[in-house]
Every structure is written in C-alpha cells, then in structure tokens.
Design an enzyme around this catalytic site. Structure first.
Site, PDB file in Angstrom:
ATOM      1  N   THR A  37       0.855  -1.181   0.000  1.00 19.00           N
ATOM      2  CA  THR A  37       0.000   0.000   0.000  1.00 19.00           C
ATOM      3  C   THR A  37       0.896   1.238   0.000  1.00 19.00           C
ATOM      4  O   THR A  37       2.114   1.141  -0.131  1.00 19.00           O
ATOM      5  CB  THR A  37      -0.911   0.002   1.234  1.00 19.00           C
ATOM      6  OG1 THR A  37      -0.095  -0.014   2.419  1.00 19.00           O
ATOM      7  CG2 THR A  37      -1.817  -1.215   1.229  1.00 19.00           C
ATOM      8  N   ALA A  84      -0.621  -3.507   9.009  1.00 17.97           N
ATOM      9  CA  ALA A  84      -1.689  -2.724   9.633  1.00 17.97           C
ATOM     10  C   ALA A  84      -1.742  -1.340   9.015  1.00 17.97           C
ATOM     11  O   ALA A  84      -0.720  -0.799   8.587  1.00 17.97           O
ATOM     12  CB  ALA A  84      -1.455  -2.598  11.139  1.00 17.97           C
ATOM     13  N   GLU A  85      -2.937  -0.792   8.963  1.00 20.05           N
ATOM     14  CA  GLU A  85      -3.075   0.650   8.771  1.00 20.05           C
ATOM     15  C   GLU A  85      -2.795   1.272  10.132  1.00 20.05           C
ATOM     16  O   GLU A  85      -3.351   0.837  11.141  1.00 20.05           O
ATOM     17  CB  GLU A  85      -4.478   0.991   8.294  1.00 20.05           C
ATOM     18  CG  GLU A  85      -4.825   0.433   6.927  1.00 20.05           C
ATOM     19  CD  GLU A  85      -4.054   1.116   5.812  1.00 20.05           C
ATOM     20  OE1 GLU A  85      -3.635   2.285   6.005  1.00 20.05           O
ATOM     21  OE2 GLU A  85      -3.859   0.496   4.756  1.00 20.05           O
ATOM     22  N   THR A 135      -0.094  -1.804  19.558  1.00 26.55           N
ATOM     23  CA  THR A 135       0.227  -0.435  19.943  1.00 26.55           C
ATOM     24  C   THR A 135      -0.250  -0.124  21.357  1.00 26.55           C
ATOM     25  O   THR A 135      -1.197  -0.744  21.851  1.00 26.55           O
ATOM     26  CB  THR A 135      -0.429   0.554  18.959  1.00 26.55           C
ATOM     27  OG1 THR A 135      -0.265   1.892  19.420  1.00 26.55           O
ATOM     28  CG2 THR A 135      -1.924   0.287  18.840  1.00 26.55           C
ATOM     29  N   GLU A 137      -1.783   2.528  21.998  1.00 25.40           N
ATOM     30  CA  GLU A 137      -2.979   3.361  21.858  1.00 25.40           C
ATOM     31  C   GLU A 137      -4.264   2.619  22.208  1.00 25.40           C
ATOM     32  O   GLU A 137      -5.303   3.243  22.438  1.00 25.40           O
ATOM     33  CB  GLU A 137      -3.055   3.945  20.452  1.00 25.40           C
ATOM     34  CG  GLU A 137      -1.889   4.872  20.141  1.00 25.40           C
ATOM     35  CD  GLU A 137      -2.072   5.660  18.863  1.00 25.40           C
ATOM     36  OE1 GLU A 137      -3.206   6.103  18.587  1.00 25.40           O
ATOM     37  OE2 GLU A 137      -1.078   5.834  18.141  1.00 25.40           O
ATOM     38  N   TYR A 161      -8.474   4.033  14.532  1.00 28.69           N
ATOM     39  CA  TYR A 161      -7.237   3.242  14.451  1.00 28.69           C
ATOM     40  C   TYR A 161      -7.045   2.393  15.693  1.00 28.69           C
ATOM     41  O   TYR A 161      -6.868   1.164  15.601  1.00 28.69           O
ATOM     42  CB  TYR A 161      -6.028   4.160  14.257  1.00 28.69           C
ATOM     43  CG  TYR A 161      -4.722   3.488  14.614  1.00 28.69           C
ATOM     44  CD1 TYR A 161      -4.300   2.340  13.935  1.00 28.69           C
ATOM     45  CD2 TYR A 161      -3.922   3.970  15.642  1.00 28.69           C
ATOM     46  CE1 TYR A 161      -3.111   1.700  14.272  1.00 28.69           C
ATOM     47  CE2 TYR A 161      -2.731   3.336  15.983  1.00 28.69           C
ATOM     48  CZ  TYR A 161      -2.336   2.204  15.301  1.00 28.69           C
ATOM     49  OH  TYR A 161      -1.168   1.568  15.648  1.00 28.69           O
ATOM     50  N   ASN A 191       7.015   4.681  17.729  1.00 33.52           N
ATOM     51  CA  ASN A 191       8.288   4.365  17.091  1.00 33.52           C
ATOM     52  C   ASN A 191       8.785   5.545  16.256  1.00 33.52           C
ATOM     53  O   ASN A 191       7.994   6.313  15.698  1.00 33.52           O
ATOM     54  CB  ASN A 191       8.136   3.157  16.165  1.00 33.52           C
ATOM     55  CG  ASN A 191       8.232   1.833  16.880  1.00 33.52           C
ATOM     56  OD1 ASN A 191       8.858   0.896  16.395  1.00 33.52           O
ATOM     57  ND2 ASN A 191       7.618   1.709  18.049  1.00 33.52           N
ATOM     58  N   PRO A 216       3.678  21.919  11.403  1.00 38.01           N
ATOM     59  CA  PRO A 216       2.370  21.950  12.061  1.00 38.01           C
ATOM     60  C   PRO A 216       2.357  21.131  13.350  1.00 38.01           C
ATOM     61  O   PRO A 216       2.659  19.938  13.347  1.00 38.01           O
ATOM     62  CB  PRO A 216       1.434  21.340  11.016  1.00 38.01           C
ATOM     63  CG  PRO A 216       2.317  20.439  10.196  1.00 38.01           C
ATOM     64  CD  PRO A 216       3.671  21.087  10.183  1.00 38.01           C
ATOM     65  N   PRO A 294      -9.584  15.633  16.233  1.00 36.33           N
ATOM     66  CA  PRO A 294     -10.663  15.154  17.107  1.00 36.33           C
ATOM     67  C   PRO A 294     -10.197  14.022  18.025  1.00 36.33           C
ATOM     68  O   PRO A 294      -9.496  13.099  17.591  1.00 36.33           O
ATOM     69  CB  PRO A 294     -11.719  14.640  16.112  1.00 36.33           C
ATOM     70  CG  PRO A 294     -11.431  15.352  14.836  1.00 36.33           C
ATOM     71  CD  PRO A 294      -9.942  15.540  14.802  1.00 36.33           C
ATOM     72  N   HIS A 296      -7.999  13.801  20.388  1.00 38.69           N
ATOM     73  CA  HIS A 296      -6.547  13.643  20.502  1.00 38.69           C
ATOM     74  C   HIS A 296      -6.164  13.222  21.926  1.00 38.69           C
ATOM     75  O   HIS A 296      -6.349  13.976  22.879  1.00 38.69           O
ATOM     76  CB  HIS A 296      -5.869  14.971  20.151  1.00 38.69           C
ATOM     77  CG  HIS A 296      -4.408  14.854  19.882  1.00 38.69           C
ATOM     78  ND1 HIS A 296      -3.621  15.928  19.547  1.00 38.69           N
ATOM     79  CD2 HIS A 296      -3.566  13.781  19.895  1.00 38.69           C
ATOM     80  CE1 HIS A 296      -2.376  15.537  19.366  1.00 38.69           C
ATOM     81  NE2 HIS A 296      -2.319  14.235  19.581  1.00 38.69           N
TER      82      HIS A 296
END
Length: 355
Positions: A37, A84-85, A135, A137, A161, A191, A216, A294, A296
């Site tokens: 991808t 993974a995405e 992860t 997350e 995600y 990472n 940014p 959004p 975060h």
C-alpha cells in the site's frame, strides 16, 4: 517445516527495519508478505532483495487463499504480524480501510494460521508461534499523574485506528484461549527512526523544515508520547519471539516521555547544527500551531518492566541519540525521500493540516 519465519507488512516502516535486523542477526530465512500500500515501500528492502535468505510475496492478508498457499509453500516456524493501517489521522478521515486490514485481515490471518498449525506435528507444532505487533494506543489516554500503561491496563481506545488494533488484540487473545494457538502480543509506544513514512510527526517535521515549510503542531503541543527507537523495538520483538511465554502480552517502551512540542524543538536544534545553510534559521521559527485533531489523546506512557524482568530486554538507544541518527538518515537518503513524497501524499498533508 522450513528454516524460516513469515512476516506480514514487511515493506513498511517497522517491518522493513525488522527484516534488515533479522537478516543481519539471525541465521534463518525470512518471508515477507506485503500488499505494498502507500506506506509499503520495496525500496526499504533494496539492499537485501538479492539475499537468498529473503523471499518476497506480493499478497493481501485479507486474501485467505493467497495466505494459505504461501504458508503451505514456505512452511514457516513462526508468523510475525506487522501488517496494519497505522495512522490515527487517516483513520479519522477514512476508517473503512482500518477495519478491513486491522480487524478482518487479522481474523483471516489467524484462521489460516490456525489451520496451518493444526496440521503440524511433533516439535514443529510445539515450537510454532504467532506474534501480533500492536500499539499502546489501545489503552486510551492518561492524565499527567496516572500510572503508565501495563499489560493489565483496561482497553479504552479512542480513535478508529486504536479501536481496530484493539479488536485485533482481542481476536489474537481469543484464538489462544479458544483454540490453543500459540500466540504472543506486543504493545509498543511511538516508534521513530529510518524509513518511516513522512506522515508521522518526526519525518514530517524533518522534511518540512528542510523545505522551509511550516511545522504543524496540533493544539498546544503539550500532548505526551513515549518514544521508542525502531531498532530497539525490532530487538524486543526478536526477544519475545525467542523467549516469550505463550499467550502473554509484553509492553515495549522507550522509557522516554516527551511532549510533542519538545520533540519538534529538539529536532529543530539538531537540524540547526547539521543544516546551517537552510533558508530559515533557526528552524523552530517554522513551528505553527494548528487546530487539534478530534479526540486527541493527551498522554501515553509505557511500563515496560515485564519484558525487562522476564526476558531481560531494555532499550539501548537514548531519545537524543536516536533522534540524531534519524535526522542523519533522512539527510543521507534524499533519493528515498523524493521517491516516496508523491503528489497524492502532498495533497493529503495539505488537507490534513490546513496550512
């Protein structure tokens, strides 16, 4: 069973670093299943493309028959699942592909791996492992004084995600407890390092700074992440694959909590030193605060004591040392950067950060 392991998503950032480290450190061959991808880059593995211990297979983990044929042909003694995405911002704009790859793809891979493992006998069946790379997350967000994530922290994913990765983690756990599939799971912190696609914070800042473009930073820049050099992460995965207890989860962190703004300012200081002829100096003058994304998450932190106490692994790289190595790699690989930063990528960056 042949003397090799199979990795999924090995042309991506962490996967390619893992393959390169594996071939430099281990005697076994390695098979790389990758769909290639946008973030899967064959150039990441150009230096080993002719290595007789490296085999590439262009395939999708959601293609059950392709995966089945590859396992039958290569007969790996382990699967390391990187595919993974992985970018939160992309999951917010378009979650469909995250569910397809991270949930459905993991399910299909588990199903095919279970059938393959069930057909093994003797030591081949006993020694087989399925290692799922995940992860931090999945654990959600921490307050400034909260204890770091441990392996027993309740899951509380806050983005498409992280929710998709959490679903994959749960499927891996279920396949071990229901079917006995010998699984291992690692949950890592942020990472960074060579070959990372430049949508992520550190490579994005390096490339923008060199081009005198705005840097940014979301919100107030005070979001905290634990940073892990990719080489240390790959070493941890090899350690878990070799000695991890079946059915267990191991958190892998860098013991290096940093605020996003501090990361960017430190990186700018390194660039000031290494690129004194850039048009805009100091590079920190390019920092621009942009609207926060959004949901975060405010802080992630990893408690990596389990892998240290059980398996003897600790990160070797300091954040300062790893960041300098990362900057130098991007400076030394301008051709790689030019090849990967396509028009579509530039359009996505412009849309995402509105700068």
């Amino acid at each position: 069973m042949q003397n090799n392991i199979l990795v999924t998503g090995g042309a991506g950032f962490i996967g390619s670093n893992f393959i390169l480290q594996w071939l430099a450190s281990e005697p076994e061959a390695i098979t790389n299943l990758d769909r290639l991808t946008y973030a899967g880059n064959p150039e990441n593995l150009e230096t080993v493309s002719d290595n007789p211990r490296y085999h590439f297979a262009l395939a999708d983990i959601c293609d059950r028959e392709a995966v089945r044929r590859l396992l039958a042909e290569r007969e790996p003694r382990a699967i390391v699942h990187f595919a993974a995405e992985s970018h939160v911002d992309r999951s917010i704009l378009g979650p469909d592909e995250f569910i397809r790859t991270n949930v459905t793809g993991t399910f299909i891979l588990l199903e095919v791996a279970r059938a393959y493992w069930s057909g093994l006998t003797g030591s081949a069946r006993e020694d087989f492992r399925f290692l799922h790379v995940s992860t931090d997350e999945v654990y959600g967000s921490l307050g400034p004084r909260d204890a770091a994530f441990s392996e027993t922290t309740a899951y509380a994913p806050n983005s498409p995600y992280s929710a998709s990765k959490a679903a994959g983690d749960h499927l891996v756990r279920a396949y071990h407890h229901t079917y006995g599939l010998p699984t291992l799971t690692t949950n890592c912190s942020n990472n960074y390092g060579p070959r990372q696609f430049p949508e992520k914070l550190i490579p994005l800042m390096i490339l923008n700074a060199r081009a005198s473009k705005p840097l940014p930073v979301y919100g107030d820049g005070q979001n905290v992440r634990d940073w892990l050099f990719v080489g240390d992460h790959c070493d941890a995965i090899r350690t878990v694959l070799a000695r991890g207890r079946v059915g267990e989860t191991y958190n892998v962190g860098g013991w290096s909590e940093q605020k996003n703004l501090d990361v960017v300012e430190t990186l700018c200081a390194v660039l000031d030193e290494l690129c004194p002829n850039d048009p805009v100096l100091p590079h920190r003058n390019l920092i621009r605060f942009v609207q926060d994304r959004p949901g975060h998450d405010r802080r992630y932190a990893i408690d990596a004591r389990k892998i240290e106490h059980e398996l003897g692994w600790r990160p070797k790289e300091t954040f300062a040392g790893g960041l300098r190595k990362t900057v130098k790699w991007y400076l030394d690989h301008d051709g790689w950067v030019k090849n990967i930063t396509t028009g579509a990528y530039r359009e996505w960056i412009s849309k995402q950060y509105a700068i």
